[in-house]
Design an enzyme around this catalytic site. Sequence first.
Site, short mmCIF file in Angstrom:
data_model
loop_
_atom_site.label_atom_id
_atom_site.label_comp_id
_atom_site.label_asym_id
_atom_site.label_seq_id
_atom_site.Cartn_x
_atom_site.Cartn_y
_atom_site.Cartn_z
N LEU A 211 0.85 -1.13 -0.10
CA LEU A 211 0.10 0.12 0.12
C LEU A 211 0.89 1.23 0.02
O LEU A 211 0.29 2.04 -0.74
CB LEU A 211 -0.82 0.11 1.20
CG LEU A 211 -2.06 -1.15 1.48
CD1 LEU A 211 -2.83 -1.01 2.70
CD2 LEU A 211 -2.85 -1.11 -0.04
N ASP B 249 3.39 12.41 14.99
CA ASP B 249 3.61 12.28 13.51
C ASP B 249 2.19 12.52 12.75
O ASP B 249 1.82 11.73 11.97
CB ASP B 249 3.98 10.69 13.32
CG ASP B 249 4.82 10.96 11.86
OD1 ASP B 249 5.18 12.03 11.45
OD2 ASP B 249 5.06 9.83 11.16
#
Length: 684
Positions: free
Chosen positions: A364, A486
């Site tokens: 992915l 993040d």
Amino acid sequence: MHQMKTKHRSFLSFLCFIIVSLVFALSDCAVSSGDHFVYHGFAGVNLTLDGNALVTPDGLLELTNDTVNLGHAFYPTPLSFNTQQRPNGTVRSFSVSFVFAILSVHADISADGMAFFVAPTKNLSNTWAQYIGLLNSGNDGNTSNHMFAVELDTTQNDEFKDIDNNHVGINIDSLTSLRAHHTGYYGGDDSGSFSNLTLISGKAMQVWADYHGETTQIEVRLAPAGAAKPARPLLSAVCNLSAVLVSDKSYIGFSATTGAISTRHCVLGWSFAMDGPAPAIDLSKLPELPRLGPKPRSKVLEITLPIATGLFVLAVGLVVVLLAYRRLRYKEVKEDWEVDFGPHRFSFKDLFHATGGFRKKNLLGVGGFGQVYKGVLPESRAEVAVKRVSHESRQGMKEFIAEVVSIGRLRHRNIVPLLGYCRREGELLLVYDYMSNGSLAQHLYSEGGQQPALGSWAQRFRIVKGVAAGLLYLHEKWEKVVVHRDIKPSNVLLDSEMNGRIGDFGLSRLYDHGTDPQTTHMVGTMGYLAPELVRSGKASPSTDVFAFGVLLLEITCAQRPVLRQQQQQHTLMDWVLEHWQNGLLAETVDPSLRKDYNLDEACLALKLGLLCSHPFVSARPTMRQVMQYLEGDAAIPELTPTHFSFTMQALTRQDEGFESPSSMLDPPLLTTSMGTFSSLSGGR
């Protein structure tokens, strides 16, 4: 002639016998008249079914089967609960009883649950799985729903204030229960002791729900199938349903949904009555449940096994070689302390087969910390995303796994669930729910990195609010404070309905409310790092707010955090601020929207993005304030471009421990642009 009459009488007698037999056979299955009925199984019963609901040849009503799905079953004829002839418009008394069973592929986990309900319509197409197929986020809690339900919930969802993942609830117009109780029953008389039950045990249980129109008392009882109806109710509430069941005609039925964990929700028998007790259900006439686990060993196998022993001895050598090969192929790293985390650990073998051996076609994406693969778990057939992260050092691994397991308990509609982990040699594998629409980065930028692929502004603004709601849950609403560390477009994933969900908690850290984070190692992605994080390495909810501000500007402008123009490098914050100073703030909005957007919302997003990414920690809002601004519950402070300009001396004073006074933001101190400080974050 006499012989013919005799034969004629014999034929009529045989015909009557056949008719009487058929009547008795049908009566064993169902008795239905007016406002009461009883079904012993559902073979030949006229029900309205939708979704994946079906009736098996044995007469078992399966609302869901072994795939991820949703199902409804309705009694086809509407019933009149509320009539004008009733005194004071009261709702008629009614009683319902049903025998059900929930069968999960896992013994200790299931999703999402089932419910008996009364609704004004049979059209429940616009409903969501996490709302047990009854409601959605837009209408949950609306009094216009006119819905009454008894839920059997097997998932704990903090959004609905669930008490645990094994409870019964009374619900009025919402998935947040009016009353809820851990699943079980009271034996004997009113003072009987409480006995626990497990909804996903795979065993049949019976529910009785009664509403008394005169006293407006709702009572719910539950017991193992075959036990007598308990004298003491499990749940009791006083609620006048006259304001709920206001329609002249309402429909009754069942609804069930299952998420990533494959689960069967079955109904074996059902009875209902208006103005009286529900007819008794004869358990001896109910269909059998499907078998759980493997079938019993064949008698033929037991006979032939001794004969096959000789062949087995000859094959031992080959089997030993194959087992040794498989052991090396699927070898994992397991230590004694990981026993505590057993339910959250996946086998490498299952993940290997789920991803097709981590083939390239299932890849992915690739990030700075590993590769992400799409997979389908062998048993449950649930779609997952598997991230492979390299780790060479064993130092701190126990603490890291403990935090992974703890974060795996996060439950929010804007958080991608972390299902568990696996360790093998020099790598760590993290398993998440699969999001079918990929990451926000894939839609925000095409492969060329220029033209955004997102649709309308309304869609973008919904994603922004979803990410903000997820961060608020992480920072304030969960049992611990979670700092994601993040936040960026590639870590914002989009589900099948294009809702924004925060994913990838591989760098997250958590600590107790009211304490300070202890992290001093700087991690994250350049371009989204707050200045104080670069200087001190100490992450906090405020550093997440900074990254959210950059993300907000990025979604609105469809520009990278660092812009390169005419061989010069500028930050996106500088670029937006410069346009604002020149009175051209609206020109920073993504031109691909072709001015087809809400200007007020876009300007709010730009100003809020600048405020969240302010270099001074004290100037940034909290995520609770951000949500208030985005929802329009509070007005964003009056800001001008000069509020984002300050001197190097002012920043130095803050580094030394001083709070930034309002004088730092006065226009006469305009000497250095915001880019001087935001450039500390670098590019992406």
